[in-house]
Motif scaffolding. Structure first.
Motif, PDB file in Angstrom:
ATOM      1  N   ALA A   1       0.826  -1.196   0.000  1.00  0.00           N
ATOM      2  CA  ALA A   1       0.000   0.000   0.000  1.00  0.00           C
ATOM      3  C   ALA A   1       0.866   1.254   0.000  1.00  0.00           C
ATOM      4  CB  ALA A   1      -0.910  -0.005   1.219  1.00  0.00           C
ATOM      5  N   VAL A   2       0.363   2.262  -0.677  1.00  0.00           N
ATOM      6  CA  VAL A   2       1.041   3.553  -0.714  1.00  0.00           C
ATOM      7  C   VAL A   2       1.000   4.152   0.682  1.00  0.00           C
ATOM      8  CG1 VAL A   2       0.864   5.916  -1.595  1.00  0.00           C
ATOM      9  CG2 VAL A   2       0.464   3.975  -3.119  1.00  0.00           C
ATOM     10  N   VAL A   3       2.103   4.731   1.084  1.00  0.00           N
ATOM     11  CA  VAL A   3       2.146   5.459   2.350  1.00  0.00           C
ATOM     12  C   VAL A   3       1.904   6.924   1.992  1.00  0.00           C
ATOM     13  CG1 VAL A   3       3.521   6.071   4.359  1.00  0.00           C
ATOM     14  CG2 VAL A   3       3.763   3.802   3.325  1.00  0.00           C
ATOM     15  N   TRP A   4       0.667   7.353   2.151  1.00  0.00           N
ATOM     16  CA  TRP A   4       0.274   8.698   1.784  1.00  0.00           C
ATOM     17  C   TRP A   4       0.849   9.703   2.776  1.00  0.00           C
ATOM     18  CZ3 TRP A   4      -1.949   9.380  -2.831  1.00  0.00           C
ATOM     19  CH2 TRP A   4      -2.573   8.274  -3.433  1.00  0.00           C
TER      20      TRP A   4
ATOM     21  N   GLU B   1      -5.020  11.017   0.431  1.00  0.00           N
ATOM     22  CA  GLU B   1      -5.606   9.735   0.039  1.00  0.00           C
ATOM     23  C   GLU B   1      -7.094   9.883  -0.263  1.00  0.00           C
ATOM     24  OE1 GLU B   1      -5.858   5.092   1.530  1.00  0.00           O
ATOM     25  OE2 GLU B   1      -5.403   6.646   3.007  1.00  0.00           O
ATOM     26  N   ALA B   2      -7.823  10.620   0.563  1.00  0.00           N
ATOM     27  CA  ALA B   2      -9.260  10.806   0.358  1.00  0.00           C
ATOM     28  C   ALA B   2      -9.531  11.539  -0.954  1.00  0.00           C
ATOM     29  CB  ALA B   2      -9.869  11.571   1.528  1.00  0.00           C
ATOM     30  N   LEU B   3      -8.755  12.581  -1.236  1.00  0.00           N
ATOM     31  CA  LEU B   3      -8.933  13.310  -2.498  1.00  0.00           C
ATOM     32  C   LEU B   3      -8.582  12.428  -3.694  1.00  0.00           C
ATOM     33  CD1 LEU B   3      -7.500  16.797  -1.482  1.00  0.00           C
ATOM     34  CD2 LEU B   3      -9.885  16.279  -2.091  1.00  0.00           C
ATOM     35  N   PHE B   4      -7.514  11.638  -3.557  1.00  0.00           N
ATOM     36  CA  PHE B   4      -7.118  10.734  -4.632  1.00  0.00           C
ATOM     37  C   PHE B   4      -8.223   9.716  -4.905  1.00  0.00           C
ATOM     38  CE2 PHE B   4      -5.402   6.822  -6.285  1.00  0.00           C
ATOM     39  CZ  PHE B   4      -4.654   7.268  -7.371  1.00  0.00           C
ATOM     40  N   ILE B   5      -8.762   9.130  -3.856  1.00  0.00           N
ATOM     41  CA  ILE B   5      -9.826   8.135  -4.022  1.00  0.00           C
ATOM     42  C   ILE B   5     -11.035   8.771  -4.704  1.00  0.00           C
ATOM     43  CG2 ILE B   5     -11.522   6.745  -2.755  1.00  0.00           C
ATOM     44  CD1 ILE B   5      -9.190   6.113  -0.767  1.00  0.00           C
ATOM     45  N   ARG B   6     -11.374   9.971  -4.308  1.00  0.00           N
ATOM     46  CA  ARG B   6     -12.536  10.666  -4.852  1.00  0.00           C
ATOM     47  C   ARG B   6     -12.377  11.017  -6.328  1.00  0.00           C
ATOM     48  NH1 ARG B   6     -13.796  16.311  -2.319  1.00  0.00           N
ATOM     49  NH2 ARG B   6     -14.175  17.193  -4.371  1.00  0.00           N
ATOM     50  N   ALA B   7     -11.193  11.459  -6.738  1.00  0.00           N
ATOM     51  CA  ALA B   7     -11.025  11.996  -8.084  1.00  0.00           C
ATOM     52  C   ALA B   7     -10.205  11.119  -9.032  1.00  0.00           C
ATOM     53  CB  ALA B   7     -10.379  13.384  -8.006  1.00  0.00           C
TER      54      ALA B   7
ATOM     55  N   SER C   1       7.291  -0.441 -10.702  1.00  0.00           N
ATOM     56  CA  SER C   1       6.993  -0.025 -12.070  1.00  0.00           C
ATOM     57  C   SER C   1       5.531   0.358 -12.259  1.00  0.00           C
ATOM     58  CB  SER C   1       7.357  -1.136 -13.049  1.00  0.00           C
ATOM     59  OG  SER C   1       6.571  -2.284 -12.794  1.00  0.00           O
ATOM     60  N   GLY C   2       4.652  -0.118 -11.407  1.00  0.00           N
ATOM     61  CA  GLY C   2       3.241   0.229 -11.510  1.00  0.00           C
ATOM     62  C   GLY C   2       2.980   1.704 -11.262  1.00  0.00           C
ATOM     63  N   LEU C   3       3.898   2.345 -10.558  1.00  0.00           N
ATOM     64  CA  LEU C   3       3.721   3.770 -10.293  1.00  0.00           C
ATOM     65  C   LEU C   3       4.120   4.607 -11.502  1.00  0.00           C
ATOM     66  CD1 LEU C   3       4.823   3.925  -6.574  1.00  0.00           C
ATOM     67  CD2 LEU C   3       2.514   3.950  -7.516  1.00  0.00           C
ATOM     68  N   GLY C   4       4.754   3.987 -12.478  1.00  0.00           N
ATOM     69  CA  GLY C   4       5.023   4.588 -13.775  1.00  0.00           C
ATOM     70  C   GLY C   4       5.195   6.089 -13.788  1.00  0.00           C
ATOM     71  N   ASP C   5       4.158   6.782 -14.226  1.00  0.00           N
ATOM     72  CA  ASP C   5       4.208   8.221 -14.407  1.00  0.00           C
ATOM     73  C   ASP C   5       3.743   8.986 -13.180  1.00  0.00           C
ATOM     74  OD1 ASP C   5       5.078   7.791 -17.003  1.00  0.00           O
ATOM     75  OD2 ASP C   5       3.067   7.897 -17.841  1.00  0.00           O
ATOM     76  N   ALA C   6       4.051   8.496 -12.004  1.00  0.00           N
ATOM     77  CA  ALA C   6       3.619   9.161 -10.777  1.00  0.00           C
ATOM     78  C   ALA C   6       4.105  10.595 -10.729  1.00  0.00           C
ATOM     79  CB  ALA C   6       4.121   8.395  -9.551  1.00  0.00           C
ATOM     80  N   ASP C   7       5.269  10.837 -11.283  1.00  0.00           N
ATOM     81  CA  ASP C   7       5.813  12.192 -11.261  1.00  0.00           C
ATOM     82  C   ASP C   7       5.010  13.159 -12.129  1.00  0.00           C
ATOM     83  OD1 ASP C   7       6.632  10.848 -13.523  1.00  0.00           O
ATOM     84  OD2 ASP C   7       8.631  11.720 -13.562  1.00  0.00           O
ATOM     85  N   GLU C   8       4.201  12.639 -13.038  1.00  0.00           N
ATOM     86  CA  GLU C   8       3.381  13.497 -13.896  1.00  0.00           C
ATOM     87  C   GLU C   8       1.986  13.748 -13.334  1.00  0.00           C
ATOM     88  OE1 GLU C   8       3.188  12.128 -17.919  1.00  0.00           O
ATOM     89  OE2 GLU C   8       5.337  11.722 -17.987  1.00  0.00           O
TER      90      GLU C   8
ATOM     91  N   GLY D   1      -0.015  17.045  -2.044  1.00  0.00           N
ATOM     92  CA  GLY D   1       0.033  15.712  -1.448  1.00  0.00           C
ATOM     93  C   GLY D   1       0.657  14.673  -2.361  1.00  0.00           C
ATOM     94  N   LEU D   2       0.349  14.730  -3.653  1.00  0.00           N
ATOM     95  CA  LEU D   2       0.955  13.796  -4.611  1.00  0.00           C
ATOM     96  C   LEU D   2       2.461  14.025  -4.703  1.00  0.00           C
ATOM     97  CD1 LEU D   2      -1.717  13.804  -7.454  1.00  0.00           C
ATOM     98  CD2 LEU D   2      -1.146  11.892  -5.946  1.00  0.00           C
ATOM     99  N   GLU D   3       2.845  15.290  -4.723  1.00  0.00           N
ATOM    100  CA  GLU D   3       4.278  15.593  -4.779  1.00  0.00           C
ATOM    101  C   GLU D   3       4.977  15.131  -3.506  1.00  0.00           C
ATOM    102  OE1 GLU D   3       4.326  19.792  -5.684  1.00  0.00           O
ATOM    103  OE2 GLU D   3       4.156  19.399  -7.844  1.00  0.00           O
ATOM    104  N   ALA D   4       4.341  15.293  -2.366  1.00  0.00           N
ATOM    105  CA  ALA D   4       4.930  14.852  -1.098  1.00  0.00           C
ATOM    106  C   ALA D   4       4.992  13.326  -1.023  1.00  0.00           C
ATOM    107  CB  ALA D   4       4.141  15.420   0.079  1.00  0.00           C
ATOM    108  N   THR D   5       3.989  12.655  -1.575  1.00  0.00           N
ATOM    109  CA  THR D   5       3.922  11.198  -1.502  1.00  0.00           C
ATOM    110  C   THR D   5       4.852  10.532  -2.504  1.00  0.00           C
ATOM    111  OG1 THR D   5       1.612  11.305  -0.742  1.00  0.00           O
ATOM    112  CG2 THR D   5       2.363   9.211  -1.675  1.00  0.00           C
TER     113      THR D   5
END
Length: 144
Positions: A35-38, A44-50, A92-99, A134-138
């Motif tokens: 699991a991702v450590v948010w 996490e709540a915003l990510f799940i929602r959108a 590798s599943g996180l692929g383009d996480a930086d984008e 949050g995405l940048e921090a995670t």
């Protein structure tokens, strides 16, 4: 009149046949082993929602996702989303996480078509800024 009736019957028959074409959606409910450590529960709540419907294996498939040809379109969108960025897979599943934050910032994500059917995915400016941070921090911020 008879010709238009034949066309209507033909179209209905085609739609019925389309429903039996098998569609593989892959592992659509498989929980993540790593699991991702948010950075924060709000991220996490915003990510799940959108984002989670297309960028995780926690997709909530609506009833119309079982009706062809819409099912084909949705399945393809989710597959592509997971290929680019999937929080249910480590490495590798996180692929383009930086984008991810960049696409949120530019308004590319979530797609407008998705938000038409999922009004809860609409983020206020403050929510969008919080999710981007949050995405940048995670996942880290891309060096340009």
């Amino acid at each position: 009149m008879k010709k238009s009736r034949k066309w209507l019957i033909g179209i209905l028959a085609l739609l019925l046949v389309m429903q039996v074409i098998p569609l593989s959606r892959g592992s659509h409910t498989t929980p993540s082993e790593d699991a991702v450590v948010w950075d924060h529960p709000d991220t996490e709540a915003l990510f799940i929602r959108a984002c989670a419907d297309c960028h995780s294996h926690q997709t909530e498939w609506p009833w119309y996702s079982r009706v062809a040809p819409v099912s084909w379109l949705l399945s393809n969108h989710v597959r592509e989303g997971r290929e680019h960025f999937n929080v249910s897979l480590s490495g590798s599943g996180l692929g383009d996480a930086d984008e991810a934050a960049e696409e949120l910032s530019s308004g590319e994500m979530p797609p407008k078509m998705y938000m038409l059917m999922h009004s809860d995915a609409r983020l206020s400016a403050a929510e969008k800024d919080a999710l981007i941070a949050g995405l940048e921090a995670t996942f880290g911020k891309r060096d340009k």
